[in-house]
Design a protein around this motif. Structure first.
Motif, PDB file in Angstrom:
ATOM      1  N   ALA A  85       0.837  -1.215   0.000  1.00 32.21           N
ATOM      2  CA  ALA A  85       0.000   0.000   0.000  1.00 32.21           C
ATOM      3  C   ALA A  85       0.866   1.257   0.000  1.00 32.21           C
ATOM      4  CB  ALA A  85      -0.928   0.003   1.212  1.00 32.21           C
ATOM      5  N   ALA A  86       1.942   1.233   0.777  1.00 34.80           N
ATOM      6  CA  ALA A  86       2.854   2.392   0.795  1.00 34.80           C
ATOM      7  C   ALA A  86       3.465   2.596  -0.588  1.00 34.80           C
ATOM      8  CB  ALA A  86       3.953   2.180   1.834  1.00 34.80           C
ATOM      9  N   GLY A  87       3.805   1.486  -1.263  1.00 38.02           N
ATOM     10  CA  GLY A  87       4.353   1.572  -2.619  1.00 38.02           C
ATOM     11  C   GLY A  87       3.368   2.151  -3.612  1.00 38.02           C
ATOM     12  N   ILE A  88       2.077   1.846  -3.437  1.00 36.53           N
ATOM     13  CA  ILE A  88       1.041   2.360  -4.342  1.00 36.53           C
ATOM     14  C   ILE A  88       0.772   3.842  -4.067  1.00 36.53           C
ATOM     15  CG2 ILE A  88      -1.431   2.186  -4.944  1.00 36.53           C
ATOM     16  CD1 ILE A  88      -1.135  -0.870  -4.340  1.00 36.53           C
ATOM     17  N   VAL A  89       0.709   4.211  -2.792  1.00 40.05           N
ATOM     18  CA  VAL A  89       0.319   5.583  -2.419  1.00 40.05           C
ATOM     19  C   VAL A  89       1.483   6.570  -2.580  1.00 40.05           C
ATOM     20  CG1 VAL A  89      -0.558   7.038  -0.534  1.00 40.05           C
ATOM     21  CG2 VAL A  89      -1.492   4.755  -0.865  1.00 40.05           C
ATOM     22  N   SER A  90       2.710   6.096  -2.388  1.00 41.50           N
ATOM     23  CA  SER A  90       3.878   6.986  -2.427  1.00 41.50           C
ATOM     24  C   SER A  90       3.991   7.807  -3.726  1.00 41.50           C
ATOM     25  CB  SER A  90       5.153   6.163  -2.202  1.00 41.50           C
ATOM     26  OG  SER A  90       6.293   6.916  -2.467  1.00 41.50           O
ATOM     27  N   PRO A  91       3.872   7.180  -4.907  1.00 40.17           N
ATOM     28  CA  PRO A  91       3.950   7.992  -6.128  1.00 40.17           C
ATOM     29  C   PRO A  91       2.779   8.973  -6.253  1.00 40.17           C
ATOM     30  CG  PRO A  91       4.095   5.629  -6.624  1.00 40.17           C
ATOM     31  CD  PRO A  91       3.709   5.748  -5.194  1.00 40.17           C
ATOM     32  N   ILE A  92       1.623   8.609  -5.673  1.00 38.00           N
ATOM     33  CA  ILE A  92       0.426   9.462  -5.779  1.00 38.00           C
ATOM     34  C   ILE A  92       0.640  10.797  -5.076  1.00 38.00           C
ATOM     35  CG2 ILE A  92      -2.024   9.634  -5.100  1.00 38.00           C
ATOM     36  CD1 ILE A  92      -2.138   6.571  -5.306  1.00 38.00           C
ATOM     37  N   ILE A  93       1.313  10.745  -3.902  1.00 35.45           N
ATOM     38  CA  ILE A  93       1.465  11.977  -3.104  1.00 35.45           C
ATOM     39  C   ILE A  93       2.672  12.802  -3.517  1.00 35.45           C
ATOM     40  CG2 ILE A  93       0.278  11.021  -1.085  1.00 35.45           C
ATOM     41  CD1 ILE A  93       3.304  10.885   0.097  1.00 35.45           C
ATOM     42  N   ALA A  94       3.461  12.257  -4.471  1.00 37.77           N
ATOM     43  CA  ALA A  94       4.709  12.946  -4.851  1.00 37.77           C
ATOM     44  C   ALA A  94       4.464  14.392  -5.288  1.00 37.77           C
ATOM     45  CB  ALA A  94       5.411  12.161  -5.947  1.00 37.77           C
ATOM     46  N   GLY A  95       3.354  14.618  -5.995  1.00 38.26           N
ATOM     47  CA  GLY A  95       3.093  15.970  -6.481  1.00 38.26           C
ATOM     48  C   GLY A  95       2.153  16.773  -5.603  1.00 38.26           C
ATOM     49  N   MET A  96       1.770  16.200  -4.468  1.00 37.33           N
ATOM     50  CA  MET A  96       0.816  16.900  -3.593  1.00 37.33           C
ATOM     51  C   MET A  96       1.556  17.703  -2.530  1.00 37.33           C
ATOM     52  SD  MET A  96      -2.148  14.107  -2.785  1.00 37.33           S
ATOM     53  CE  MET A  96      -3.057  13.269  -4.073  1.00 37.33           C
ATOM     54  N   SER A  97       0.941  18.801  -2.106  1.00 37.28           N
ATOM     55  CA  SER A  97       1.551  19.572  -1.019  1.00 37.28           C
ATOM     56  C   SER A  97       0.687  19.432   0.235  1.00 37.28           C
ATOM     57  CB  SER A  97       1.654  21.044  -1.420  1.00 37.28           C
ATOM     58  OG  SER A  97       0.351  21.539  -1.721  1.00 37.28           O
ATOM     59  N   GLY A  98       1.309  19.592   1.387  1.00 38.29           N
ATOM     60  CA  GLY A  98       0.569  19.589   2.645  1.00 38.29           C
ATOM     61  C   GLY A  98       0.188  18.206   3.152  1.00 38.29           C
ATOM     62  N   VAL A  99       0.808  17.149   2.594  1.00 36.13           N
ATOM     63  CA  VAL A  99       0.507  15.788   3.081  1.00 36.13           C
ATOM     64  C   VAL A  99       1.434  15.474   4.248  1.00 36.13           C
ATOM     65  CG1 VAL A  99       0.411  13.337   2.499  1.00 36.13           C
ATOM     66  CG2 VAL A  99      -0.189  15.044   0.769  1.00 36.13           C
ATOM     67  N   ASN A 100       0.847  15.086   5.381  1.00 33.51           N
ATOM     68  CA  ASN A 100       1.656  14.708   6.538  1.00 33.51           C
ATOM     69  C   ASN A 100       2.074  13.247   6.366  1.00 33.51           C
ATOM     70  OD1 ASN A 100       2.476  13.762   9.136  1.00 33.51           O
ATOM     71  ND2 ASN A 100       1.489  15.534  10.061  1.00 33.51           N
ATOM     72  N   VAL A 101       3.335  13.041   5.929  1.00 33.83           N
ATOM     73  CA  VAL A 101       3.776  11.677   5.592  1.00 33.83           C
ATOM     74  C   VAL A 101       3.882  10.783   6.831  1.00 33.83           C
ATOM     75  CG1 VAL A 101       4.898  12.131   3.381  1.00 33.83           C
ATOM     76  CG2 VAL A 101       6.177  12.504   5.499  1.00 33.83           C
TER      77      VAL A 101
END
Length: 443
Positions: A365-381
């Motif tokens: 799941a982390a592998g799937i979601v990681s590329p998705i958030i790459a271009g997002m701002s304000g995500v608390n990783v």
């Protein structure tokens, strides 16, 4: 093209699930086959497929192998020396018979920090069965809180492999994840542990008896002291907290801050804790060099399997990035206005239900979601790690080794295990996720 990429990604995830459940492949094989399938059919050029796989494996395992090995060795020392038993005994004495569920929950929670779930069960069960024989109470009232403590820590708290892998994949701050995970894990564990046990033990009366664990009486004089036992478990956690705080200690000389950050890194803190355990839980307890070497070798073998799974999960993530699938899913989730936290929780939950493994669910799941958030701002990783961890706990059933361990060790039927363990895991999952959403309002 976007629709095609999504279909290929879904097929690759189904491949992971079918490989583990239907073909009985090891999760490493399933993830590797799925990664290669996704790479080929998404149009990644032949010369880049193997390098993407290798980059993904190296990226996630580079900082992880030593941590996993040292954490396992520390767990083995706690188990063999009787330190885990000593901690559980201490809580039982402090809380007394009426508050046994709370004593067992705290025992499981603290013992679970440095040890794998399976090892924690083996440390706790002799005590559970001793108490049950002495008090004649329903075993669920005593065992479930301890198991809840072990499970919630295993799913959320570093240095457990799933959490550490997700921290690496999301590039999160380990110290913050550790702090947030403890804030979220305690209330979730209390609801899924002592409170749930008090509710369910009146409704489920196990027909069988636990038979796998034979309780051996240990002379209390031969056990390490309570203080040493606690310190051995909490030492790496304390060092990691100091390491995280070090950069903010501006009143200290620069070199001292750097030294504290070094000592507080997961690898060094666990190494120091292992040497502490070798001396105080080993030599001081009369365990010789040869036996310590054997303990180390015995517990490093099973780490190989987890390392392979996590490495293959990292490869899957890299293929998702290089093939452009991550960007596609990211664009879609933005148009759907789905919070990355909700997305991570849902994906991890579905993979957990399908494969039965919390570690596979967390890593994939982390592998799937990681590329998705790459271009997002304000995500608390850091909270994203914990949302994924919460999802990876839900609805444990017959494809999960933990399900069968709990069933066999507590002498339950399959139906009784569903009513107790499966519900407990799902309660932990959703309460922990609620904790993540609440914490997200403040941090």
């Amino acid at each position: 093209m976007d629709a095609y990429l999504l279909i290929i990604t879904l097929v690759s995830i189904v491949l992971v699930i079918l490989g583990v459940s239907l073909f009985k492949w090891h999760a490493f094989i399933s993830l590797t086959v799925a990664s290669l399938f996704l790479a080929i059919f998404s149009g990644l050029s032949w010369d880049k497929i193997v390098s993407a796989y290798e980059t993904g494996v190296g990226g996630v395992l580079g900082h992880l192998v030593g941590i996993l090995a040292l954490g396992t060795i520390l767990g083995k020392m706690l188990s063999e020396s009787g330190a885990g038993l000593q901690i559980a005994n201490f809580f039982v004495k402090i809380f007394g018979e009426k508050k046994l569920p709370w004593a067992m929950f705290l025992s499981g929670f603290i013992i679970g920090i440095p040890v794998f779930f399976e090892v924690g069960i083996l440390i706790l069960l002799p005590l559970v069965i001793s108490i049950q024989q002495a008090t004649k109470k329903n075993i669920l009232l005593i065992a479930l809180p301890g198991i809840a403590g072990l499970s919630i820590v295993h799913g959320l708290v570093p240095p457990h492999p799933g959490a550490i892998a997700a921290i690496g994949i999301f590039d999160a701050n380990l110290g913050k994840v550790l702090l947030y995970s403890l804030i979220i894990a305690l209330p979730a564990g209390i609801v899924g542990g002592p409170l749930f046990a008090k509710y369910i033990h009146k409704r489920v009366l196990p027909k069988g008896e636990p038979e796998l664990v034979k309780v051996e009486e240990k002379d209390e004089k031969s056990l390490p002291s309570v203080g040493i036992s606690f310190f051995a478990i909490l030492l790496p956690v304390l060092l990691m907290i100091i390491g995280t705080a070090a950069p903010y200690m501006k009143f200290l000389p620069d070199e001292v801050m750097k030294a504290l950050a070094f000592v507080g890194s997961p690898l060094v803190s666990l190494l120091l804790a292992v040497f502490f355990a070798f001396y105080f839980l080993g030599f001081k307890q009369g365990i010789g060099k040869e036996k310590l070497k054997k303990f180390t070798e015995d517990c490093i073998l099973p780490v190989g399997s987890i390392v392979l799974i996590i490495g293959a999960g990292g490869a899957f993530k890299q293929v998702l990035i290089d093939s452009g699938v991550g960007t596609t899913i990211g664009n879609m989730s933005e148009s759907l206005s789905l919070s990355p936290l909700v997305l991570a929780f849902m994906i991890a939950g579905l993979i957990r239900i399908a494969t039965g493994s919390a570690t596979v669910a967390l890593t994939t799941a982390a592998g799937i979601v990681s590329p998705i958030i790459a271009g997002m701002s304000g995500v608390n990783v850091e909270l994203l790690v914990l949302a994924t961890g919460a999802g990876s706990l839900m609805f444990s059933h017959v494809n999960d080794a933990g399900f069968w361990m709990v069933k066999e060790y507590l002498g339950l039927s399959v139906e009784e295990t569903f009513k107790t363990w499966t519900v407990l895991e799902t309660v932990l999952s959703f309460v922990a996720f609620a904790g993540v959403l609440i914490l997200d309002l403040f941090v």
